[in-house]
Design an enzyme around this catalytic site. Structure first.
Site, PDB file in Angstrom:
ATOM      1  N   HIS A  17      40.463  45.543  38.261  1.00 42.33           N
ATOM      2  CA  HIS A  17      40.682  44.723  39.462  1.00 42.33           C
ATOM      3  C   HIS A  17      41.140  45.599  40.629  1.00 42.33           C
ATOM      4  O   HIS A  17      40.664  45.460  41.756  1.00 42.33           O
ATOM      5  CB  HIS A  17      41.770  43.669  39.213  1.00 42.33           C
ATOM      6  CG  HIS A  17      41.418  42.632  38.189  1.00 42.33           C
ATOM      7  ND1 HIS A  17      42.239  42.301  37.139  1.00 42.33           N
ATOM      8  CD2 HIS A  17      40.335  41.838  38.067  1.00 42.33           C
ATOM      9  CE1 HIS A  17      41.678  41.340  36.428  1.00 42.33           C
ATOM     10  NE2 HIS A  17      40.524  41.045  36.953  1.00 42.33           N
ATOM     11  N   LYS A  41      43.230  26.500  31.956  1.00 48.45           N
ATOM     12  CA  LYS A  41      43.544  27.656  31.097  1.00 48.45           C
ATOM     13  C   LYS A  41      45.040  27.748  30.877  1.00 48.45           C
ATOM     14  O   LYS A  41      45.825  27.361  31.744  1.00 48.45           O
ATOM     15  CB  LYS A  41      43.079  28.950  31.774  1.00 48.45           C
ATOM     16  CG  LYS A  41      41.592  29.170  31.736  1.00 48.45           C
ATOM     17  CD  LYS A  41      41.273  30.575  32.251  1.00 48.45           C
ATOM     18  CE  LYS A  41      39.779  30.817  32.384  1.00 48.45           C
ATOM     19  NZ  LYS A  41      39.494  32.077  33.075  1.00 48.45           N
ATOM     20  N   ARG A  90      30.695  43.833  35.784  1.00 47.92           N
ATOM     21  CA  ARG A  90      30.848  44.873  34.776  1.00 47.92           C
ATOM     22  C   ARG A  90      29.544  45.131  34.036  1.00 47.92           C
ATOM     23  O   ARG A  90      29.096  46.240  33.916  1.00 47.92           O
ATOM     24  CB  ARG A  90      31.925  44.481  33.751  1.00 47.92           C
ATOM     25  CG  ARG A  90      33.312  44.744  34.242  1.00 47.92           C
ATOM     26  CD  ARG A  90      34.301  43.949  33.462  1.00 47.92           C
ATOM     27  NE  ARG A  90      34.090  42.532  33.714  1.00 47.92           N
ATOM     28  CZ  ARG A  90      34.977  41.593  33.413  1.00 47.92           C
ATOM     29  NH1 ARG A  90      36.088  41.907  32.821  1.00 47.92           N
ATOM     30  NH2 ARG A  90      34.717  40.328  33.692  1.00 47.92           N
ATOM     31  N   SER A 129      40.975  41.378  31.455  1.00 46.97           N
ATOM     32  CA  SER A 129      42.342  40.919  31.191  1.00 46.97           C
ATOM     33  C   SER A 129      42.481  40.512  29.721  1.00 46.97           C
ATOM     34  O   SER A 129      43.501  40.793  29.084  1.00 46.97           O
ATOM     35  CB  SER A 129      42.685  39.730  32.078  1.00 46.97           C
ATOM     36  OG  SER A 129      42.609  40.100  33.428  1.00 46.97           O
TER      37      SER A 129
HETATM   38  P1  ADP Z   1      37.873  35.143  36.463  1.00 38.52           P
HETATM   39  O1  ADP Z   1      38.701  34.400  35.435  1.00 38.52           O
HETATM   40  O2  ADP Z   1      37.675  34.409  37.735  1.00 38.52           O
HETATM   41  O3  ADP Z   1      36.622  35.798  35.926  1.00 38.52           O
HETATM   42  P2  ADP Z   1      39.161  37.694  36.392  1.00 38.52           P
HETATM   43  O4  ADP Z   1      40.557  37.925  36.779  1.00 38.52           O
HETATM   44  O5  ADP Z   1      38.807  37.863  34.955  1.00 38.52           O
HETATM   45  O6  ADP Z   1      38.829  36.281  36.949  1.00 38.52           O
HETATM   46  O7  ADP Z   1      38.197  38.605  37.262  1.00 38.52           O
HETATM   47  C1  ADP Z   1      38.115  38.492  38.648  1.00 38.52           C
HETATM   48  C2  ADP Z   1      36.921  39.293  39.128  1.00 38.52           C
HETATM   49  O8  ADP Z   1      37.133  40.662  38.852  1.00 38.52           O
HETATM   50  C3  ADP Z   1      35.592  38.926  38.467  1.00 38.52           C
HETATM   51  O9  ADP Z   1      34.587  39.017  39.433  1.00 38.52           O
HETATM   52  C4  ADP Z   1      35.421  39.987  37.420  1.00 38.52           C
HETATM   53  O10 ADP Z   1      34.057  40.191  37.125  1.00 38.52           O
HETATM   54  C5  ADP Z   1      36.030  41.177  38.123  1.00 38.52           C
HETATM   55  N1  ADP Z   1      36.495  42.194  37.185  1.00 38.52           N
HETATM   56  C6  ADP Z   1      37.354  42.051  36.158  1.00 38.52           C
HETATM   57  N2  ADP Z   1      37.525  43.211  35.494  1.00 38.52           N
HETATM   58  C7  ADP Z   1      36.743  44.117  36.122  1.00 38.52           C
HETATM   59  C8  ADP Z   1      36.434  45.504  35.894  1.00 38.52           C
HETATM   60  N3  ADP Z   1      36.961  46.168  34.872  1.00 38.52           N
HETATM   61  N4  ADP Z   1      35.580  46.104  36.745  1.00 38.52           N
HETATM   62  C9  ADP Z   1      35.013  45.401  37.751  1.00 38.52           C
HETATM   63  N5  ADP Z   1      35.227  44.111  38.002  1.00 38.52           N
HETATM   64  C10 ADP Z   1      36.075  43.468  37.196  1.00 38.52           C
END
Ligand code: ADP
Length: 163
Positions: A17, A41, A90, A129
């Site tokens: 992130h 969630k 990703r 996460s």
């Molecule tokens: P959500 O529950 O909305 O998917 P996340 O917190 O999991 O929220 O992710 C928010 C954004 O960050 C999403 O677009 C996700 O694809 C991106 N993201 C999460 N981890 C990574 C990573 N390692 N590299 C690039 N983008 C990421």
């Protein structure tokens, strides 16, 4: 002024992130990182805790602002006069889901909210996460995944859950 919102759960924020935040902050005058309060969630961290972590991690990037929202992103974006959403990609598995959300947001906003995708830096492509939480749950090393102060808070959460 070019503004963008980077919405997400950030439960918790990872280096993946943070990488997207840093890169997006260089493309826009202001980047609002907004934590989604998702009633569906059960998160590890409360919205307030997630906001606090993001604030600490981005305190040296002046054009990044941390916020939170519930409900539809299009409504939040309209209220804040934001027309670009940033999301990270990703792998191909992210693509289908992200494409659907981006198209829905465009439709719902009458074309006023578009989505810009940044592809993950290769070293973080495995990071999510949920992977971080799983590693921490089993006492694994998460020092490569999140900043130290976040790792400490995750470990404390699981220690509390176990006791
Ligand atoms: P959500 O529950 O909305 O998917 P996340 O917190 O999991 O929220 O992710 C928010 C954004 O960050 C999403 O677009 C996700 O694809 C991106 N993201 C999460 N981890 C990574 C990573 N390692 N590299 C690039 N983008 C990421």
């Amino acid at each position: 002024m070019k503004k963008a919102v980077y919405p997400g759960s950030f439960d918790p924020m990872t280096y993946g992130h943070l990488d997207i935040i840093k890169r997006a902050s260089e493309m826009f005058d202001e980047l609002v990182v907004s934590v989604l309060n998702n009633q569906g969630k059960t998160p590890l961290f409360s919205v307030e805790e997630r906001v606090k972590i993001l604030k600490e991690a981005t305190k040296d990037i002046p054009n990044v602002r941390i916020d939170s929202f519930s409900g539809l992103l299009v409504q939040y974006a309209e209220k804040n006069d934001i027309h670009v959403a940033v999301r990270g990609l990703r792998a191909i598995t992210d693509f289908e889901y992200e494409l659907q959300i981006a198209q829905t947001n465009r439709k719902l906003s009458d074309g006023k909210l578009d989505t810009v995708f940044l592809t993950t830096s290769l070293e973080y492509s495995y990071l999510s996460s949920s992977v971080v939480k799983e590693i921490a749950y089993f006492d694994g090393d998460i020092s490569q995944c999140v900043p130290d102060f976040v790792a400490k808070q995750i470990i404390e959460k699981y220690d509390k859950k176990r006791s």
